[in-house]
Design a protein around this motif. Structure first.
Motif, PDB file in Angstrom:
ATOM      1  N   SER A  65       0.100 -14.199   5.970  1.00  0.00           N
ATOM      2  CA  SER A  65      -0.351 -13.245   6.988  1.00  0.00           C
ATOM      3  C   SER A  65       0.055 -11.823   6.629  1.00  0.00           C
ATOM      4  O   SER A  65      -0.712 -10.872   6.832  1.00  0.00           O
ATOM      5  N   PHE A 110      -2.249 -10.818   3.499  1.00  0.00           N
ATOM      6  CA  PHE A 110      -3.613 -10.471   3.906  1.00  0.00           C
ATOM      7  C   PHE A 110      -3.627  -9.201   4.753  1.00  0.00           C
ATOM      8  O   PHE A 110      -4.591  -8.430   4.726  1.00  0.00           O
ATOM      9  N   GLY A 111      -2.541  -8.976   5.520  1.00  0.00           N
ATOM     10  CA  GLY A 111      -2.434  -7.716   6.255  1.00  0.00           C
ATOM     11  C   GLY A 111      -2.333  -6.524   5.316  1.00  0.00           C
ATOM     12  O   GLY A 111      -2.941  -5.474   5.562  1.00  0.00           O
ATOM     13  N   ILE A 163      -3.545  -6.437   2.231  1.00  0.00           N
ATOM     14  CA  ILE A 163      -4.871  -6.278   1.626  1.00  0.00           C
ATOM     15  C   ILE A 163      -5.821  -5.582   2.602  1.00  0.00           C
ATOM     16  O   ILE A 163      -6.570  -4.675   2.220  1.00  0.00           O
ATOM     17  N   GLY A 164      -5.796  -6.019   3.864  1.00  0.00           N
ATOM     18  CA  GLY A 164      -6.661  -5.390   4.871  1.00  0.00           C
ATOM     19  C   GLY A 164      -6.361  -3.916   5.036  1.00  0.00           C
ATOM     20  O   GLY A 164      -7.284  -3.096   5.167  1.00  0.00           O
ATOM     21  N   LYS A 165      -5.083  -3.546   5.031  1.00  0.00           N
ATOM     22  CA  LYS A 165      -4.698  -2.141   5.169  1.00  0.00           C
ATOM     23  C   LYS A 165      -5.189  -1.327   3.970  1.00  0.00           C
ATOM     24  O   LYS A 165      -5.720  -0.220   4.142  1.00  0.00           O
ATOM     25  N   VAL A 174      -7.687  -2.090   1.948  1.00  0.00           N
ATOM     26  CA  VAL A 174      -9.153  -2.033   1.963  1.00  0.00           C
ATOM     27  C   VAL A 174      -9.630  -1.009   2.985  1.00  0.00           C
ATOM     28  O   VAL A 174     -10.549  -0.217   2.720  1.00  0.00           O
ATOM     29  N   ALA A 175      -9.003  -1.000   4.153  1.00  0.00           N
ATOM     30  CA  ALA A 175      -9.406  -0.062   5.201  1.00  0.00           C
ATOM     31  C   ALA A 175      -9.157   1.386   4.792  1.00  0.00           C
ATOM     32  O   ALA A 175      -9.956   2.278   5.098  1.00  0.00           O
ATOM     33  N   SER A 196      -0.009  -9.422  -3.056  1.00  0.00           N
ATOM     34  CA  SER A 196      -1.380  -9.088  -2.658  1.00  0.00           C
ATOM     35  C   SER A 196      -2.206  -8.684  -3.875  1.00  0.00           C
ATOM     36  O   SER A 196      -3.389  -9.036  -3.982  1.00  0.00           O
TER      37      SER A 196
END
Length: 280
Positions: free
Chosen positions: A69, A72-73, A75-77, A79-80, A252
């Motif tokens: 978690s 992936f958090g 990676i999401g940050k 990517v955003a 990540s």
């Protein structure tokens, strides 16, 4: 007349039976592939769930191993914010160039060595020695020669992919059935005709399969090169993460490398299937 009609009906019956048999076989094969994919995905999901549970319950050191978690958090940050795309683009570009050049140069070198038995005998021990050398040790030399940048990283990749491709393809050339070669020579064929009509067609599946090997080798070369010299790229992110003790960033980056490398491998598998299908 009746005999012809009877024969035609029997022929149609056989064709229908064969078509149905083929259809059933393809259906079973598709079902089997779906079953394999389901098991693979289930194993992956279970692994991530177990990893997450181990991290949450502190069965593992989360400083070192983090947990999904958080990864992936991260990676999401990235990517955003758009920061990750430049690093992915640099690494993928270097990998594709090293992969294509390594395969092309290695294959051409294998052809050259096969063409000249004298050159083959001369270079054989040198290829063995070079293949056994740790390629990481060549990295600093490439940095001094080509500067700290794209070229040095690609050269590090080529030092890995070229020699592997050369050895595999050259051995494939030598393993061609000699009886086919004798047939061409019996009819007065020259060495160029032997290569064009026998050696290369027989070795084409091996050459195409070498692409799959070079995908992994290219990624190894690029990441090693980025460890040594890069200021951007996924390899750089891994080194930076180690330096600041941000192991979530390290993991990540590794996860992104695994995903992109898998996608690249699947593209090569698809290309291999298409190229070999055209030869059947």
């Amino acid at each position: 007349m009746r005999q012809n009609e009877s024969n035609q009906q029997q022929q149609e019956s056989r064709e229908g039976w064969l078509e149905e048999l083929h259809h059933n076989h393809m259906r079973r094969l598709t079902k089997w592939r779906h079953h394999i994919l389901a098991v693979q995905l289930s194993m992956l999901v279970c692994m991530f769930l177990l990893w997450e549970l181990a991290g949450r319950l502190r069965w593992i050191d989360v400083l070192l191993f983090s947990y999904p978690s958080k990864i992936f958090g991260q990676i999401g940050k990235d990517v955003a914010s758009g920061e990750i795309w430049a690093h992915v683009g640099v690494t993928v570009g270097e990998t594709v160039v090293g992969f294509l050049l390594g395969t092309l140069v290695g294959t051409l070198l294998a052809v050259l060595i096969w063409w000249s038995p004298f050159l083959s005998k001369v270079l054989d021990p040198y290829m063995v020695v070079f293949n056994s050398m740790p390629k990481v040790a060549l990295g600093p030399i490439f940095i001094v020669m080509f500067g700290a940048g794209f070229t040095a990283i690609v050269m590090t990749t080529l030092s890995i992919t070229v020699i592997i491709t050369t050895l595999v393809v050259y051995n494939s050339f030598n393993e061609v059935d000699p009886n086919y070669v004798k047939v061409i020579r019996t009819f007065g064929g020259q060495r160029s005709e032997i290569f064009a009509k026998v050696v290369f067609p027989a070795s084409f599946p091996t050459i195409v399969s070498t692409l799959k090997v070079n995908v992994g080798m290219a990624w190894v070369g690029v990441i090693v090169g980025e460890f040594l010299v890069a200021k951007e790229g996924l390899g750089y992110l891994i080194i930076y993460g180690f330096q600041v003790f941000n192991f979530t960033l390290v993991l990540s980056s590794l996860l992104i490398i695994a995903a992109v490398a898998t996608a690249m491998y699947q593209l090569v598998v698809y290309a291999e299937r298409k190229l070999l299908a055209g030869r059947r």
